[in-house]
Design an enzyme around this catalytic site. Structure first.
Site, short mmCIF file in Angstrom:
data_model
loop_
_atom_site.label_atom_id
_atom_site.label_comp_id
_atom_site.label_asym_id
_atom_site.label_seq_id
_atom_site.Cartn_x
_atom_site.Cartn_y
_atom_site.Cartn_z
N GLY A 33 25.53 3.38 19.91
CA GLY A 33 25.93 4.69 19.42
C GLY A 33 27.43 4.88 19.51
O GLY A 33 28.16 3.98 19.95
N SER A 34 27.88 6.06 19.09
CA SER A 34 29.32 6.28 19.02
C SER A 34 29.95 6.47 20.40
O SER A 34 31.13 6.20 20.58
CB SER A 34 29.62 7.49 18.12
OG SER A 34 28.92 8.62 18.57
N ASP A 87 24.69 3.91 28.46
CA ASP A 87 24.20 4.28 27.12
C ASP A 87 24.35 5.78 26.91
O ASP A 87 24.38 6.56 27.86
CB ASP A 87 22.72 3.87 27.00
CG ASP A 87 22.27 3.76 25.56
OD1 ASP A 87 23.05 4.04 24.64
OD2 ASP A 87 21.10 3.37 25.35
N GLY A 88 24.41 6.16 25.65
CA GLY A 88 24.51 7.57 25.28
C GLY A 88 23.15 8.24 25.22
O GLY A 88 22.13 7.64 25.58
N GLY A 101 17.63 7.80 20.57
CA GLY A 101 17.13 7.12 19.37
C GLY A 101 17.74 7.64 18.09
O GLY A 101 17.35 7.21 17.01
N GLY A 102 18.74 8.53 18.22
CA GLY A 102 19.43 9.01 17.03
C GLY A 102 20.04 7.86 16.24
O GLY A 102 20.14 7.91 15.01
N GLU A 109 16.64 -0.04 23.62
CA GLU A 109 17.34 0.66 24.70
C GLU A 109 16.41 0.86 25.90
O GLU A 109 16.81 0.67 27.05
CB GLU A 109 17.84 2.02 24.21
CG GLU A 109 19.02 1.89 23.25
CD GLU A 109 19.42 3.20 22.57
OE1 GLU A 109 20.56 3.29 22.14
OE2 GLU A 109 18.59 4.11 22.47
C1 5RP Z 1 20.90 5.23 19.79
C2 5RP Z 1 20.95 6.26 20.85
C3 5RP Z 1 22.28 6.86 21.15
O1 5RP Z 1 22.58 6.63 22.48
C4 5RP Z 1 22.23 8.31 20.86
O2 5RP Z 1 21.81 8.49 19.50
C5 5RP Z 1 23.57 8.99 21.07
O3 5RP Z 1 24.45 8.54 20.11
P1 5RP Z 1 25.97 9.00 20.04
O4 5RP Z 1 26.63 8.50 21.26
O5 5RP Z 1 26.47 8.37 18.76
O6 5RP Z 1 25.99 10.51 19.95
O7 5RP Z 1 19.98 6.62 21.47
O8 5RP Z 1 19.58 4.85 19.51
#
Ligand code: 5RP
Length: 229
Positions: A33-34, A87-88, A101-102, A109
């Site tokens: 993710g970002s 992780d985010g 999971g966005g 993950e």
């Molecule tokens: C990816 C995820 C990301 O950690 C979640 O979507 C957050 O993303 P971001 O840091 O871009 O806001 O679960 O599957």
């Protein structure tokens, strides 16, 4: 899915703070993710200054990013355990329950986090919520009979959307699909929904992450961080 360097002082601060926690000889789990992007950038910087680590990744995009920065990325099957995964999250409540999971990487993950001594969560302040469910819950589903799986989910009262990218069905790194589910209008706790959804054949994993978060690093718009222990 690839994550480029979008400006976000909050995400950058959280990612950079997490990179400081990594120590020599650790096996590090890379989130996706970002926000994880900024963590990986911070890690690459530290490795260039002499930090010695190896990584495993929760997605092809994070793996590529790390390899491009000179980090050795191992196969998950070749290690015993991960020391720390960073992780985010799309939402996190005050009990550290999360929706993830966005970015579509929830299954990998969860496998990576589950093999880790600690999951450090990195988020910007907008991700902290009183109640989970504003963000639709991603489900990774098997492509075989997915329309039927979708109907089974809807029969239980959930609203669903098959995730698309550029008008085509989105395909995960595992070759599966994502169905995003709205549960906010339904009664029950997140744990109740987890139980119902996990019991539907075809649903491989949900984006609920319970009892997995260790420290949580929350970045704000000024680039300051708050840490939940
Ligand atoms: C990816 C995820 C990301 O950690 C979640 O979507 C957050 O993303 P971001 O840091 O871009 O806001 O679960 O599957």
């Amino acid at each position: 899915m690839s994550f480029t360097n979008q400006k976000s002082p909050a995400k950058e601060a959280a990612g950079a703070e997490a990179a400081k926690l990594i120590q020599n000889n650790m096996i590090v789990g890379l989130g996706t993710g970002s926000t994880a992007f900024f963590f990986i950038q911070g890690l690459i910087k530290r490795c260039k200054k002499g930090l010695k680590i190896k990584a495993v990744s929760s997605s092809k995009s994070s793996e590529q990013l790390a390899r491009d920065g000179g980090i050795e990325v191992l196969d998950l099957n070749d290690i015993e355990k991960i020391d720390m995964t960073v992780d985010g999250s799309d939402e996190i409540d005050h009990q550290k329950r999360m929706i993830k999971g966005g970015g579509g990487a929830l299954l990998r993950e969860k496998i990576v986090v589950n093999a880790s001594d600690e999951m450090v969560v990195i988020v910007d302040e907008s991700k902290v919520v009183d109640e989970l469910g504003e963000f639709p819950l991603p489900l990774e589903v098997v492509p075989f009979g997915y329309e039927l799986t979708k109907k089974q989910i809807e029969k239980k009262g959930y609203r669903t959307t098959v995730r698309k990218k550029e008008n085509e069905i989105y395909i995960t790194d595992n070759g599966n699909y994502i169905i995003d589910v709205q549960f906010k209008h339904l009664s029950g706790t997140p744990e109740d929904h987890e139980e119902v959804l996990k019991n539907i054949p075809g649903v491989l994993e949900t984006g609920f992450f319970f009892n997995l978060a260790g420290r949580v690093i929350i970045g704000d718009h000024e680039g300051k961080v708050e840490i939940w222990k």
